[in-house]
Write an enzyme that holds these catalytic residues in place. Structure first.
Site, PDB file in Angstrom:
ATOM      1  N   LYS A 157      -4.564 -20.301 -11.970  1.00 38.25           N
ATOM      2  CA  LYS A 157      -3.683 -21.250 -12.663  1.00 38.25           C
ATOM      3  C   LYS A 157      -3.160 -20.630 -13.946  1.00 38.25           C
ATOM      4  O   LYS A 157      -3.940 -20.106 -14.738  1.00 38.25           O
ATOM      5  CB  LYS A 157      -4.466 -22.524 -13.014  1.00 38.25           C
ATOM      6  N   ARG A 215     -19.080  13.633   7.972  1.00 34.53           N
ATOM      7  CA  ARG A 215     -18.194  14.147   6.920  1.00 34.53           C
ATOM      8  C   ARG A 215     -19.015  15.040   6.008  1.00 34.53           C
ATOM      9  O   ARG A 215     -19.959  14.594   5.363  1.00 34.53           O
ATOM     10  CB  ARG A 215     -17.592  12.988   6.128  1.00 34.53           C
ATOM     11  N   GLN A 227     -18.815   8.803  11.601  1.00 33.17           N
ATOM     12  CA  GLN A 227     -18.019   9.995  11.270  1.00 33.17           C
ATOM     13  C   GLN A 227     -18.908  10.946  10.476  1.00 33.17           C
ATOM     14  O   GLN A 227     -19.499  10.551   9.466  1.00 33.17           O
ATOM     15  CB  GLN A 227     -16.806   9.598  10.412  1.00 33.17           C
ATOM     16  N   ASP A 250      -5.098  17.460   5.842  1.00 33.87           N
ATOM     17  CA  ASP A 250      -5.746  18.227   6.913  1.00 33.87           C
ATOM     18  C   ASP A 250      -4.720  18.627   7.983  1.00 33.87           C
ATOM     19  O   ASP A 250      -3.526  18.407   7.820  1.00 33.87           O
ATOM     20  CB  ASP A 250      -6.873  17.401   7.550  1.00 33.87           C
ATOM     21  N   CYS A 268      -5.559 -24.952 -20.407  1.00 24.83           N
ATOM     22  CA  CYS A 268      -6.960 -24.568 -20.169  1.00 24.83           C
ATOM     23  C   CYS A 268      -7.762 -25.725 -19.577  1.00 24.83           C
ATOM     24  O   CYS A 268      -8.545 -25.538 -18.646  1.00 24.83           O
ATOM     25  CB  CYS A 268      -7.620 -24.128 -21.475  1.00 24.83           C
ATOM     26  N   ASN A 276     -15.097  14.698  10.583  1.00 21.64           N
ATOM     27  CA  ASN A 276     -14.074  14.668   9.545  1.00 21.64           C
ATOM     28  C   ASN A 276     -13.375  16.014   9.487  1.00 21.64           C
ATOM     29  O   ASN A 276     -14.042  17.050   9.328  1.00 21.64           O
ATOM     30  CB  ASN A 276     -14.731  14.347   8.196  1.00 21.64           C
ATOM     31  N   THR A 308     -14.538   4.276  -6.278  1.00 23.66           N
ATOM     32  CA  THR A 308     -15.892   4.545  -5.809  1.00 23.66           C
ATOM     33  C   THR A 308     -16.375   5.898  -6.315  1.00 23.66           C
ATOM     34  O   THR A 308     -15.602   6.861  -6.357  1.00 23.66           O
ATOM     35  CB  THR A 308     -15.963   4.518  -4.259  1.00 23.66           C
TER      36      THR A 308
END
Ligand code: 3NM
Length: 521
Positions: free
Chosen positions: A361, A42, A40, A92, A440, A72, A137
């Site tokens: 756990k 972009r 793609q 878009d 634990c 894109n 990101t």
């Protein structure tokens, strides 16, 4: 339309932060040589003239490799160069308009981050969905929602319920260290992702060809932590059959003395190390994440217990988690006090996003917190139960199914599930609630079983539960046990005795096991 391969979907980025000063077309060509299956283009900033000329050059190289090129957002650019399709976002041009302009054979994909958006896109005739954002990101910071593997799985289930054959790829923060887990954990029982979409993992890579070929290999290979379990197609389903296999797990522990790497809280370090030894493991209490790369290669398991979590600790846990995931070493997560403070709730989320836990756990409050239910724990104790046994079993099953792992909820009756098989275990003793760290060290015990029983994680958790709780029952009956103080050494003794007896072939103690399958029908 020819079958499109969505396995490794490259989304381009021409910004200096990602592309550097390299030529985009050359980088894409290298990525195609490495095995990228879809591209793609972009570019959110360039003028139309430059978009069209770059797209044309990209199309020339993608055609050479028989790989479709999508644009894109810009249907006009796709039309101008005659490429295979477009990818459109929620803001878009609408899908029906794009379809009208491009025709029925064009590949049209849509970005979705919720079930509603996914269902709408499927009904409107999308060929595929870009499902995200998987992880936060730096490449795209204006994303709407971080949905993780759990959100992705719910979207896949919803699409499958529609009965539409729409392809899906995940996007956002996917790279060599997250890819396999994304595919494995996102997978719903009736629908899996068809691939992953990446930007920086290829475009910003020093060697895009090598990066692409490594990523493609990872797409096709099950994650190291799941390989043995996936290969084991004959897991026992009844309590009786599972209990029959418990001695062989405990015997294996005795023979192999697996490493139990504990990153645990300040309170239980010594107790956990003693329990690990008594059960037959080899403990190491190593809290420095850098050590995990070496330790993870020794065939043992890791316990991450966030009982005394700190910012530093969290970074170390994440590092160790990734190292064990890579090596295929089991990791047990003990979200101690997860519902006690905002810091701990956030820590739970951070750790769940950082890697894969083979076993989670906790007590009722902790497991609810991991599931996402807001509870207020009083310190590290679970607090009064607010759920029926059936509700607890359902929660444990659903969390295990969501995470694709094993979940153990401790309490007067414990529940253990791998999302498909769910059992109630009524062993244990009241004195376990009167000493510190009893939960634990159960985590430590389970880690030791998990290290030798990768083919059936549920069995390993059950073996750990039974070894530990029946030892507690036997200890509580000893004449020298007068209360919590004398109970602790007796418990350590009996853990040792059960390991020894089982290794010598004496498994009579298992007759005390109280395990029942939970019937959800
Ligand atoms: N779309 P990287 S996230 C282009 O969530 C894009 O819709 C996203 O980049 C979405 O692979 C994203 O470098 C960027 O993390 C993904």
């Amino acid at each position: 339309m020819p079958q499109v391969d969505y396995s490794l979907y490259l989304v381009t980025d021409s910004t200096p932060a990602i592309l550097g000063d390299r030529d985009l077309v050359e980088v894409v060509e290298a990525a195609l040589e490495g095995g990228v299956t879809l591209v793609q283009y972009r570019d959110k900033v360039s003028d139309t003239g430059l978009l069209v000329s770059t797209a044309r050059k990209l199309h020339a190289v993608t055609k050479k490799h028989n790989v479709p090129l999508l644009i894109n957002d810009r249907v006009d650019v796709a039309l101008a160069i005659g490429c295979e399709g477009v990818h459109i976002g929620q803001d878009d041009l609408e899908l029906s308009a794009a379809r009208k302009l491009l025709g029925k054979d064009a590949i049209i994909g849509v970005t979705v981050s919720s079930i509603e958006e996914a269902v709408a896109a499927c009904k409107d005739g999308a060929d595929y969905l870009g499902v995200g954002t998987m992880f936060a990101t730096g490449t795209k910071t204006n994303t709407k929602d971080i949905i993780g593997t759990a959100g992705t799985k719910s979207i896949l289930s919803a699409i499958s319920d529609l009965g539409k054959d729409v392809r899906t790829v995940s996007i956002g923060g996917i790279n060599a260290s997250t890819l396999q887990r994304v595919l494995y954990q996102s997978s719903a029982p009736t629908k899996s992702l068809d691939g992953v979409a990446v930007v920086s993992a290829i475009i910003a890579a020093q060697d895009p060809k090598k990066a692409a070929s490594e990523l493609l290999f990872l797409v096709k290979t099950p994650p190291p932590f799941a390989a043995a379990s996936l290969a084991n197609t004959s897991k026992s389903t009844t309590a009786v059959d599972l209990i029959k296999q418990v001695p062989s797990v405990i015997k294996d522990v005795g023979e192999k003395m697996p490493l139990s790497h504990n990153m645990t809280n300040l309170v239980v370090q010594n107790f956990a190390a003693n329990v690990a030894l008594a059960v037959g493991g080899s403990p190491i209490m190593a809290n420095y994440g850098e050590e995990a790369a070496d330790l993870s290669k020794l065939g043992g398991a890791l316990v991450i217990n966030m009982g005394t979590v700190t910012p530093d600790g969290l970074l170390n846990y994440s590092k160790a988690l990734k190292a064990y995931n890579l090596a295929g070493g089991p990791v047990v997560f003990d979200p101690v006090g997860g519902g006690a403070t905002a810091v701990r709730r956030a820590a739970v989320k951070t750790l769940l996003a950082a890697g894969y836990f083979d076993v989670i756990k906790g007590n009722e409050g902790e497991i609810k917190t991991v599931f996402g239910t807001v509870v207020q724990q009083r310190g590290v104790d679970s607090g009064a139960s607010t759920s029926t046994a059936f509700e607890k079993a359902t929660l444990v099953r659903d969390l295990a199914a969501r995470e694709r792992n094993v979940v153990v909820m401790t309490g007067a009756v414990d529940f253990v599930s791998d999302g498909e098989r769910t059992f109630a275990v009524s062993n244990g003793h009241e004195l376990l609630g009167r000493i510190t760290g009893s939960g634990c060290v159960l985590g430590t015990t389970i880690s030791i079983m998990a290290a030798v029983c990768k083919g059936d994680k549920l069995l390993s958790a059950l073996a750990g539960l039974l070894h530990y709780e029946i030892a507690a029952e036997i200890a509580s009956e000893r004449a020298d046990v007068k209360g919590p103080g004398t109970f602790v050494p007796a418990l350590i003794d009996e853990l040792y005795n059960l390991q020894k007896a089982t290794s010598e072939g004496n498994v009579k103690w298992l007759e005390k096991a109280k395990v029942e399958a939970v019937d959800f029908s």
